[in-house]
Design an enzyme around this catalytic site. Structure first.
Site, mmCIF file in Angstrom:
data_model
loop_
_atom_site.group_PDB
_atom_site.id
_atom_site.type_symbol
_atom_site.label_atom_id
_atom_site.label_comp_id
_atom_site.label_asym_id
_atom_site.label_seq_id
_atom_site.Cartn_x
_atom_site.Cartn_y
_atom_site.Cartn_z
ATOM 1 N N ASN A 79 -34.316 -18.636 -8.879
ATOM 2 C CA ASN A 79 -33.221 -19.811 -8.128
ATOM 3 C C ASN A 79 -31.265 -19.394 -8.444
ATOM 4 O OD1 ASN A 79 -32.205 -22.324 -7.005
ATOM 5 N ND2 ASN A 79 -32.280 -23.043 -8.605
ATOM 6 N N TYR A 143 -20.604 -10.872 -4.520
ATOM 7 C CA TYR A 143 -22.315 -12.267 -3.987
ATOM 8 C C TYR A 143 -23.079 -11.460 -2.908
ATOM 9 C CZ TYR A 143 -23.926 -16.788 -3.666
ATOM 10 O OH TYR A 143 -25.429 -17.378 -3.609
HETATM 11 N N1 LIG Z 1 -24.833 -23.935 -4.095
HETATM 12 C C1 LIG Z 1 -24.698 -23.136 -2.260
HETATM 13 O O1 LIG Z 1 -24.377 -23.516 -1.395
HETATM 14 C C2 LIG Z 1 -25.880 -22.392 -2.110
HETATM 15 C C3 LIG Z 1 -26.182 -21.745 -1.564
HETATM 16 C C4 LIG Z 1 -26.924 -20.718 -0.803
HETATM 17 C C5 LIG Z 1 -27.514 -20.432 -1.866
HETATM 18 N N2 LIG Z 1 -27.720 -20.619 -3.267
HETATM 19 C C6 LIG Z 1 -28.188 -20.209 -3.787
HETATM 20 O O2 LIG Z 1 -29.152 -21.185 -4.377
HETATM 21 C C7 LIG Z 1 -29.258 -20.955 -6.403
HETATM 22 C C8 LIG Z 1 -28.782 -22.149 -7.316
HETATM 23 O O3 LIG Z 1 -27.635 -22.335 -6.237
HETATM 24 P P1 LIG Z 1 -27.225 -23.197 -7.040
HETATM 25 O O4 LIG Z 1 -25.390 -23.787 -6.119
HETATM 26 O O5 LIG Z 1 -27.288 -24.890 -7.147
HETATM 27 O O6 LIG Z 1 -26.177 -23.581 -8.601
HETATM 28 P P2 LIG Z 1 -25.603 -24.142 -9.272
HETATM 29 O O7 LIG Z 1 -25.229 -25.540 -9.630
HETATM 30 O O8 LIG Z 1 -23.884 -23.335 -9.175
HETATM 31 O O9 LIG Z 1 -26.356 -23.383 -10.565
HETATM 32 C C9 LIG Z 1 -26.883 -22.456 -11.510
HETATM 33 C C10 LIG Z 1 -28.218 -22.234 -12.158
HETATM 34 O O10 LIG Z 1 -28.474 -20.913 -12.140
HETATM 35 C C11 LIG Z 1 -28.775 -21.007 -13.930
HETATM 36 N N3 LIG Z 1 -28.221 -19.486 -14.614
HETATM 37 C C12 LIG Z 1 -26.466 -19.771 -14.209
HETATM 38 N N4 LIG Z 1 -26.744 -17.911 -15.394
HETATM 39 C C13 LIG Z 1 -28.137 -17.682 -15.515
HETATM 40 C C14 LIG Z 1 -28.765 -17.174 -16.656
HETATM 41 N N5 LIG Z 1 -27.863 -15.994 -17.365
HETATM 42 N N6 LIG Z 1 -29.261 -17.094 -17.147
HETATM 43 C C15 LIG Z 1 -30.563 -18.215 -16.469
HETATM 44 N N7 LIG Z 1 -30.038 -19.332 -15.835
HETATM 45 C C16 LIG Z 1 -29.112 -19.355 -15.126
HETATM 46 C C17 LIG Z 1 -27.972 -22.061 -14.683
HETATM 47 O O11 LIG Z 1 -28.292 -22.889 -15.270
HETATM 48 P P3 LIG Z 1 -27.186 -23.648 -16.712
HETATM 49 O O12 LIG Z 1 -26.227 -24.944 -15.879
HETATM 50 O O13 LIG Z 1 -28.543 -23.841 -17.482
HETATM 51 O O14 LIG Z 1 -26.495 -21.766 -17.570
HETATM 52 C C18 LIG Z 1 -27.966 -23.162 -12.787
HETATM 53 O O15 LIG Z 1 -28.832 -23.797 -13.270
HETATM 54 C C19 LIG Z 1 -28.631 -19.638 -6.141
HETATM 55 O O16 LIG Z 1 -29.111 -18.759 -6.759
HETATM 56 C C20 LIG Z 1 -27.253 -19.978 -5.784
HETATM 57 O O17 LIG Z 1 -26.485 -18.709 -5.165
HETATM 58 C C21 LIG Z 1 -26.868 -21.062 -3.344
#
Ligand SMILES: NC(=O)c1ccc[n+]([C@@H]2O[C@H](COP(=O)([O-])OP(=O)(O)OC[C@H]3O[C@@H](n4cnc5c(N)ncnc54)[C@H](OP(=O)(O)O)[C@@H]3O)[C@@H](O)[C@H]2O)c1
Length: 232
Positions: A79, A143
């Protein structure tokens, strides 16, 4: 008791998944990178069936240490992911590399390290994005391409690991979060095009992840969870 590991447990999606699978009686390991405080609070709140482990998917030693503290797994959810926005003329190689190193290579690294821990009948779910299926905001080619790679990786790995392990991808649309208020431009674009006229909730993502983990006929699938964004 079934056991899972989710990377990025401190994220919007990650936290919802940690809560959902815990409620369903799973033992949940979740990775945090910089979000130690949030991870410790979540671990303390949810009790002994939840364990927070440090994980930087860009660092092989961090991955090795995490893998050594886990026994058997029924589910891995990749994730962790990062996002940025640049028009092509302003997009530097280093930024493309940074996004791919976390969103793509990081997922290869963690999957490889954890593979020996996955039991017969276990599964892997990779979090892609609706951006891989439909260009969205006009300044996120790096991205979007990284999430396209996640989809191709998922389908290829599903063929490689069958029949022992199922591999699927979820492609969420825009997830509702406090920073996305009604004036937010990205939210406006998403809600205008999605046929349900709203964002996806992180609880809906967690529910979909649970279905994908439990459904033993599902492999090589890419499920858009997008309020009908891709048909809008
Ligand atoms: N939000 C959206 O609208 C959306 C839509 C489609 C897909 N996604 C995908 O869903 C996933 C989660 O998105 P989100 O928006 O919920 O995430 P987010 O709130 O932006 O948080 C990013 C997460 O990735 C972790 N992370 C970042 N760099 C890292 C690294 N080098 N090693 C390990 N962990 C790392 C962070 O950990 P720390 O905080 O502990 O640093 C955090 O838990 C992502 O893959 C994103 O691309 C998101």
């Amino acid at each position: 008791m079934k056991t899972m590991l989710i990377s990025g447990g401190t994220s919007t999606i990650g936290e919802a998944a940690v809560r959902y699978f815990t409620q369903k009686g799973w033992h949940v390991y979740f990775g945090y990178n910089t979000g130690k405080k949030k991870a410790e609070a979540l671990e303390a709140e949810l009790g002994p069936s939840v364990a927070a482990l440090h994980l930087n998917v860009q660092d092989k030693d961090s991955i090795k240490t995490l893998a050594s503290s886990i026994d058997e797994l029924d589910l891995l959810i990749n994730n962790s992911g990062i996002f940025s926005s640049f028009l092509t003329e302003a997009l530097e190689d280093a930024e493309v590399g940074r996004i791919f190193d976390v969103n793509v290579t990081g997922l290869f690294r963690l999957t490889k390290a954890v593979l020996p821990k996955l039991k017969e009948g276990a599964s892997i779910i990779n979090i892609a994005s609706v951006n891989a299926l439909m260009p969205t905001f006009g300044s996120t080619t790096h991205y979007d391409a990284s999430k396209g790679a996640v989809i191709a990786y998922t389908r290829s790995l599903a063929a490689e690991l069958a029949p022992k392990i199922r591999v699927n991808a979820l492609a969420p649309g825009l997830i509702a979060a406090p920073y996305l208020d009604e004036k937010n431009e990205i939210r406006k674009i998403f809600e205008k095009r999605s046929v349900l006229k709203r964002m996806v909730t992180s609880e809906e993502v967690a529910h979909a992840l649970f279905f994908m983990a439990e459904n033993t006929a599902l492999t090589g699938a890419v499920i858009p969870l997008d309020c009908g964004y891709t048909i809008g």
